[in-house]
Design an enzyme around this catalytic site. Structure first.
Site, mmCIF file in Angstrom:
data_model
loop_
_atom_site.group_PDB
_atom_site.id
_atom_site.type_symbol
_atom_site.label_atom_id
_atom_site.label_comp_id
_atom_site.label_asym_id
_atom_site.label_seq_id
_atom_site.Cartn_x
_atom_site.Cartn_y
_atom_site.Cartn_z
ATOM 1 N N GLU A 75 -9.996 -9.309 2.303
ATOM 2 C CA GLU A 75 -9.558 -7.952 1.948
ATOM 3 C C GLU A 75 -10.775 -7.195 1.404
ATOM 4 O O GLU A 75 -11.604 -7.783 0.704
ATOM 5 C CB GLU A 75 -8.473 -8.062 0.868
ATOM 6 C CG GLU A 75 -7.839 -6.739 0.484
ATOM 7 C CD GLU A 75 -6.804 -6.906 -0.627
ATOM 8 O OE1 GLU A 75 -6.959 -7.805 -1.455
ATOM 9 O OE2 GLU A 75 -5.841 -6.127 -0.651
ATOM 10 N N LYS A 147 -0.431 -3.669 4.698
ATOM 11 C CA LYS A 147 0.085 -4.459 3.560
ATOM 12 C C LYS A 147 1.403 -3.886 3.044
ATOM 13 O O LYS A 147 1.475 -2.688 2.734
ATOM 14 C CB LYS A 147 -0.969 -4.458 2.455
ATOM 15 C CG LYS A 147 -0.716 -5.408 1.298
ATOM 16 C CD LYS A 147 -1.844 -5.258 0.256
ATOM 17 C CE LYS A 147 -1.769 -6.287 -0.837
ATOM 18 N NZ LYS A 147 -2.671 -5.937 -1.974
ATOM 19 N N CYS A 188 -3.432 -10.695 0.835
ATOM 20 C CA CYS A 188 -3.536 -10.886 -0.616
ATOM 21 C C CYS A 188 -2.199 -11.037 -1.351
ATOM 22 O O CYS A 188 -1.555 -12.066 -1.252
ATOM 23 C CB CYS A 188 -4.368 -9.735 -1.183
ATOM 24 S SG CYS A 188 -5.033 -10.015 -2.837
HETATM 25 O O1 LIG Z 1 -7.847 -2.205 -4.636
HETATM 26 C C1 LIG Z 1 -8.596 -2.565 -3.744
HETATM 27 O O2 LIG Z 1 -9.801 -2.242 -3.708
HETATM 28 C C2 LIG Z 1 -8.047 -3.453 -2.665
HETATM 29 N N1 LIG Z 1 -6.871 -4.106 -3.052
HETATM 30 C C3 LIG Z 1 -6.839 -5.205 -3.781
HETATM 31 O O3 LIG Z 1 -7.830 -5.764 -4.191
HETATM 32 C C4 LIG Z 1 -5.483 -5.732 -4.072
HETATM 33 C C5 LIG Z 1 -4.739 -4.665 -4.801
HETATM 34 S S1 LIG Z 1 -5.502 -4.160 -6.323
HETATM 35 N N2 LIG Z 1 -5.527 -6.924 -4.826
HETATM 36 C C6 LIG Z 1 -4.535 -7.786 -4.840
HETATM 37 O O4 LIG Z 1 -3.529 -7.641 -4.151
HETATM 38 C C7 LIG Z 1 -4.724 -8.972 -5.770
HETATM 39 C C8 LIG Z 1 -3.520 -9.849 -5.859
HETATM 40 C C9 LIG Z 1 -3.683 -10.884 -6.907
HETATM 41 O O5 LIG Z 1 -4.729 -11.068 -7.498
HETATM 42 C C10 LIG Z 1 -2.528 -11.732 -7.228
HETATM 43 O O6 LIG Z 1 -1.486 -11.687 -6.537
HETATM 44 O O7 LIG Z 1 -2.629 -12.471 -8.210
#
Ligand SMILES: O=C(O)CNC(=O)[C@H](CS)NC(=O)CCC(=O)C(=O)O
Length: 326
Positions: A75, A147, A188
């Site tokens: 990602e 997503k 993710c």
């Molecule tokens: O925001 C961005 O730049 C791209 N998106 C992400 O990195 C995403 C949303 S903040 N991260 C996750 O989904 C982490 C999930 C996780 O760590 C868990 O399920 O524990």
């Protein structure tokens, strides 16, 4: 690498059930054509799109040199910003220059690419899609998954993240055919929602689940491997989980530990250093996958009648039609 312990476990299980143990063997029994090499990537993306591309191109070269047919990148492979709203400002449509550069990369390398979490221009000015794109070895787009579960979480002892502020959720479940098998596309945080993976296996007939991620350090330590292995065991699929790793900027750090897991739940590839850039390679063996599914026929025992959706491609629709050997 054959996991003797896993197979031994299988044999004991059958012996206890009073059925003659016929241990499914992997590499030794399978014809070479059943063995397909795949690679999983790990990197520390930054806000520099050009340098992230160079990193990805390096991982592509390594995957080609290792004889892999597909490389999965994490990602945010092309960009991780440090400021609020930065992702929105760099978001592009799938026919924009960023995706084009990765299409050229796939074509020149002759490698399938799973590109998790691309910042795709979204439905309105304030929202992008977090999109997992699968490219074939000629650079063609074969799969697009947006997503569906957004990470709006106050991580205990970690950061507060609110993905929905700038991201719109997708609504479609996507699986695509490939030379290594049927790929189920996720991203993710989706990993925490087993129903999605059940549908990919039992409705879409996925054989390989892709989970490109940027897990937080805190949640990764607690849950990353156990969730991935659970998804592999309960779907009897290979799981390929690319990962962002290490410090992206002053505020953001990812857990790393890119993994490939077999349908018995054994980790068959992992980058040597959790936090470093690199790839790990494994051979997928469809004969082994089939033997796991045949000997533990959860596809037949699943209560489609109770869960309320059709059987998809699974054999048998209700347990009453099925004669179990267990
Ligand atoms: O925001 C961005 O730049 C791209 N998106 C992400 O990195 C995403 C949303 S903040 N991260 C996750 O989904 C982490 C999930 C996780 O760590 C868990 O399920 O524990």
């Amino acid at each position: 690498m054959a996991s003797a312990a896993a197979l031994g476990g299988f044999a004991r299980f059958y012996c206890r059930a009073g059925v003659a143990a016929e241990i499914p063997k992997r590499a030794s029994m399978a014809k070479p054509s059943n063995l397909l090499k795949v690679a999983v990537g790990q990197m520390t993306a930054s806000a520099d799109i050009q340098s992230n591309f160079q990193t990805c191109a390096g991982l592509v070269q390594e995957a080609v040199a290792a004889g892999a047919k597909l490389l999965s990148l994490p990602e945010c492979f092309s960009f991780i910003g440090s400021k609020e709203g930065e992702s929105l400002s760099i978001a592009e449509p799938l026919d924009g220059p960023i995706m084009k550069s990765y299409q050229n990369l796939a074509r020149e390398a002759g490698l399938w690419l799973s590109l998790g979490g691309f910042q795709e221009k979204g439905p309105d000015a304030g929202h992008l899609y977090n999109t997992h794109v699968v490219l074939d070895d000629a650079g063609g787009v074969r799969g697009v998954y947006r997503k569906i579960h957004l990470f709006d979480v106050d991580v205990p002892g970690g950061p507060v993240l609110k993905e929905s502020r700038s991201t719109a959720p997708g609504s479609d479940i996507i699986a695509v055919d490939s030379p290594i098998g049927k790929l189920g596309l996720t991203v993710c945080y989706d990993l925490r929602f087993p129903e999605l993976y059940q549908q990919l296996r039992f409705q879409e007939n996925a054989q390989i689940l892709l989970v490109p991620s940027a897990f937080t350090k805190k949640t990764g330590e607690a849950h990353w491997e156990i969730l991935l292995r659970a998804r592999a065991v309960e779907t009897q699929c290979y799981v390929i989980a690319a990962a962002q790793a290490g410090k992206h900027n002053e505020k953001r750090e990812s857990y790393g530990d890119a993994l490939i897991i077999d349908p018995w739940g054994t980790v068959i590839a992992r980058c040597a250093d959790k936090e470093a850039t690199g790839i790990a390679v494994a051979e997928l063996d469809h004969q082994f996958l089939e033997s796991v599914r045949q000997r533990m026929p959860i596809g037949q025992h699943r209560r489609y009648d109770i869960y309320g959706h059709s059987s998809g491609g699974a054999i048998g629709t209700t347990p009453h039609e099925v004669t179990s050997s267990l």
